[in-house]
Design an enzyme around this catalytic site. Structure first.
Site, PDB file in Angstrom:
ATOM      1  N   ASN A  10       0.863  -1.192   0.000  1.00  0.00           N
ATOM      2  CA  ASN A  10       0.000   0.000   0.000  1.00  0.00           C
ATOM      3  C   ASN A  10       0.893   1.233   0.000  1.00  0.00           C
ATOM      4  O   ASN A  10       1.423   1.625   1.030  1.00  0.00           O
ATOM      5  CB  ASN A  10      -0.898  -0.045   1.252  1.00  0.00           C
ATOM      6  CG  ASN A  10      -1.773   1.188   1.369  1.00  0.00           C
ATOM      7  OD1 ASN A  10      -1.898   1.964   0.424  1.00  0.00           O
ATOM      8  ND2 ASN A  10      -2.372   1.372   2.534  1.00  0.00           N
ATOM      9  N   TRP A  11       1.037   1.833  -1.176  1.00  0.00           N
ATOM     10  CA  TRP A  11       1.943   2.987  -1.302  1.00  0.00           C
ATOM     11  C   TRP A  11       1.345   4.260  -0.700  1.00  0.00           C
ATOM     12  O   TRP A  11       2.014   5.274  -0.625  1.00  0.00           O
ATOM     13  CB  TRP A  11       2.272   3.232  -2.783  1.00  0.00           C
ATOM     14  CG  TRP A  11       3.154   2.209  -3.415  1.00  0.00           C
ATOM     15  CD1 TRP A  11       3.690   1.090  -2.836  1.00  0.00           C
ATOM     16  CD2 TRP A  11       3.625   2.214  -4.780  1.00  0.00           C
ATOM     17  NE1 TRP A  11       4.460   0.398  -3.746  1.00  0.00           N
ATOM     18  CE2 TRP A  11       4.426   1.070  -4.944  1.00  0.00           C
ATOM     19  CE3 TRP A  11       3.432   3.058  -5.857  1.00  0.00           C
ATOM     20  CZ2 TRP A  11       5.047   0.759  -6.160  1.00  0.00           C
ATOM     21  CZ3 TRP A  11       4.042   2.757  -7.069  1.00  0.00           C
ATOM     22  CH2 TRP A  11       4.847   1.629  -7.216  1.00  0.00           C
ATOM     23  N   LYS A  12       0.082   4.222  -0.361  1.00  0.00           N
ATOM     24  CA  LYS A  12      -0.592   5.431   0.149  1.00  0.00           C
ATOM     25  C   LYS A  12      -0.342   6.594  -0.815  1.00  0.00           C
ATOM     26  O   LYS A  12      -0.385   6.388  -2.023  1.00  0.00           O
ATOM     27  CB  LYS A  12      -0.134   5.721   1.580  1.00  0.00           C
ATOM     28  CG  LYS A  12      -0.330   4.491   2.482  1.00  0.00           C
ATOM     29  CD  LYS A  12      -0.168   4.758   3.942  1.00  0.00           C
ATOM     30  CE  LYS A  12      -0.411   3.479   4.724  1.00  0.00           C
ATOM     31  NZ  LYS A  12      -0.345   3.674   6.183  1.00  0.00           N
ATOM     32  N   HIS A  97      -9.744   0.914   4.675  1.00  0.00           N
ATOM     33  CA  HIS A  97      -8.472   1.162   5.356  1.00  0.00           C
ATOM     34  C   HIS A  97      -8.699   2.135   6.518  1.00  0.00           C
ATOM     35  O   HIS A  97      -9.533   3.031   6.440  1.00  0.00           O
ATOM     36  CB  HIS A  97      -7.446   1.743   4.374  1.00  0.00           C
ATOM     37  CG  HIS A  97      -6.079   1.812   4.982  1.00  0.00           C
ATOM     38  ND1 HIS A  97      -5.694   2.850   5.795  1.00  0.00           N
ATOM     39  CD2 HIS A  97      -5.034   0.949   4.926  1.00  0.00           C
ATOM     40  CE1 HIS A  97      -4.456   2.628   6.208  1.00  0.00           C
ATOM     41  NE2 HIS A  97      -4.026   1.475   5.691  1.00  0.00           N
ATOM     42  N   GLU A 167      -5.748  -5.107  10.659  1.00  0.00           N
ATOM     43  CA  GLU A 167      -4.765  -4.069  10.959  1.00  0.00           C
ATOM     44  C   GLU A 167      -5.215  -3.302  12.196  1.00  0.00           C
ATOM     45  O   GLU A 167      -6.058  -2.399  12.091  1.00  0.00           O
ATOM     46  CB  GLU A 167      -4.675  -3.055   9.815  1.00  0.00           C
ATOM     47  CG  GLU A 167      -4.239  -3.594   8.492  1.00  0.00           C
ATOM     48  CD  GLU A 167      -3.697  -2.461   7.619  1.00  0.00           C
ATOM     49  OE1 GLU A 167      -2.494  -2.440   7.376  1.00  0.00           O
ATOM     50  OE2 GLU A 167      -4.476  -1.589   7.220  1.00  0.00           O
ATOM     51  N   GLY A 173       1.703   2.525  11.357  1.00  0.00           N
ATOM     52  CA  GLY A 173       2.582   3.700  11.354  1.00  0.00           C
ATOM     53  C   GLY A 173       3.403   3.863  12.619  1.00  0.00           C
ATOM     54  O   GLY A 173       3.844   4.953  12.953  1.00  0.00           O
ATOM     55  N   SER A 212       2.867  -1.752  10.741  1.00  0.00           N
ATOM     56  CA  SER A 212       4.292  -1.704  11.106  1.00  0.00           C
ATOM     57  C   SER A 212       5.021  -3.029  10.867  1.00  0.00           C
ATOM     58  O   SER A 212       5.893  -3.417  11.651  1.00  0.00           O
ATOM     59  CB  SER A 212       4.459  -1.252  12.555  1.00  0.00           C
ATOM     60  OG  SER A 212       3.874   0.013  12.710  1.00  0.00           O
ATOM     61  N   GLY A 233       2.736  -0.896   4.555  1.00  0.00           N
ATOM     62  CA  GLY A 233       2.710   0.522   4.238  1.00  0.00           C
ATOM     63  C   GLY A 233       4.135   0.975   3.975  1.00  0.00           C
ATOM     64  O   GLY A 233       4.678   0.776   2.890  1.00  0.00           O
TER      65      GLY A 233
HETATM   66  P1  PGA Z   1       2.547   0.705   7.999  1.00  0.00           P
HETATM   67  O1  PGA Z   1       1.117   0.902   7.296  1.00  0.00           O
HETATM   68  O2  PGA Z   1       3.102  -0.600   7.483  1.00  0.00           O
HETATM   69  O3  PGA Z   1       3.354   1.881   7.566  1.00  0.00           O
HETATM   70  O4  PGA Z   1       2.293   0.660   9.485  1.00  0.00           O
HETATM   71  C1  PGA Z   1       0.255  -0.184   7.150  1.00  0.00           C
HETATM   72  C2  PGA Z   1      -1.059   0.268   6.572  1.00  0.00           C
HETATM   73  O5  PGA Z   1      -1.521   1.377   6.895  1.00  0.00           O
HETATM   74  O6  PGA Z   1      -1.665  -0.454   5.761  1.00  0.00           O
END
Ligand code: PGA
Length: 252
Positions: A10-12, A97, A167, A173, A212, A233
């Site tokens: 997930n590149w956001k 999400h 999640e 994050g 994370s 992420g």
């Molecule tokens: P992260 O994000 O791996 O940076 O914690 C995961 C997500 O939001 O899908």
């Protein structure tokens, strides 16, 4: 677990330019080619979907939308529809999400999107997870509610195109992922909730962990978490971080 592990990247809202997105996709593809036991889905910003899809030669990586509306078209300024994302080459879609839920997405919205994605022949990656834990276990009720709402309109025949990404919001994050043993428990719980609706057929749906996930915890989570893959992420937008995750999963 038996079968291929699935990694969803997930590149956001990264990276800034199409040029960088193309470089990142190429680096990701080169890496994935070395790990035949992993199947990979990349969720770039929607604006880059069509060009990234067109740029792929040889073995293709599946592309996902990060979100999309259930309606095919309509007066929704700033939004994209599932039909449009599919037209741009997305075969998958992330739905619910935590960052979308934080902006106001409700269980009803998630439900409509899942039903619509499955009807379009897409694979729905439904994100669920509590905001915080409490000693009384109310968080389990919240996760059950999220799953039940999401899959309410899903036909049994589409279960193999349903992925539940658990999640916990408190682990997204952050520095630390949740403990693999705790994920094992949650995975059993998610599967139980699915089985309450579909019985044995629920086995076709897959369960991922996200939050994370990095090279520090990938192996433990894979060995003990009772999962079929990861939703990444930050570790997905930096090729070295992604390499670290792959290496931990399948050391040579
Ligand atoms: P992260 O994000 O791996 O940076 O914690 C995961 C997500 O939001 O899908």
């Amino acid at each position: 677990m038996a079968g291929k592990m699935l990694i969803v990247a997930n590149w956001k809202m990264h990276p800034r330019t199409y040029r960088d997105a193309k470089l990142l996709l190429d680096a990701t593809k080169r890496l994935a080619a070395k790990y035949p036991k992993v199947s990979l889905v990349v969720a770039p910003p929607a604006l880059f979907l069509r060009d990234l899809a067109a740029s792929q030669r040889g073995r293709k990586i599946a592309l996902s939308s990060q979100d999309a509306r259930a309606e095919a078209e309509g007066p929704h300024t700033g939004s994209v529809s599932l039909a449009q994302a599919k037209d741009c080459g997305a075969t998958h879609v992330l739905i619910g999400h935590a960052e979308c839920r934080a902006r106001g997405e409700r269980d009803e919205d998630v439900q409509k999107k899942v039903a619509s994605a499955l009807a379009l022949g897409m694979t729905a990656i439904v994100c669920v997870g509590e905001e915080m834990r409490d000693a009384s276990g109310a968080y389990l009720a919240r996760v059950r509610e999220q799953i039940r709402a999401a899959v309410l309109g899903a036909p049994e025949g589409a279960l193999k195109r349903l992925i539940i990404a658990y999640e916990p919001v408190w682990a997204i994050g952050k520095e630390e992922a949740m403990a693999p043993r705790d994920m094992h428990e949650m995975s059993l719980f998610v599967r139980k909730v699915l089985a309450e609706k579909w019985g044995e057929a629920a086995h076709a749906a897959r369960v991922l962990y996200g939050g994370s996930l990095s090279e520090k915890n990938a192996r433990g989570m894979m060995e003990e978490g009772y999962i079929e893959g990861f939703l990444l992420g930050r570790a997905s937008i930096e090729p070295n971080a992604l390499r670290g995750v792959f290496q931990e999963m399948y050391p040579v």
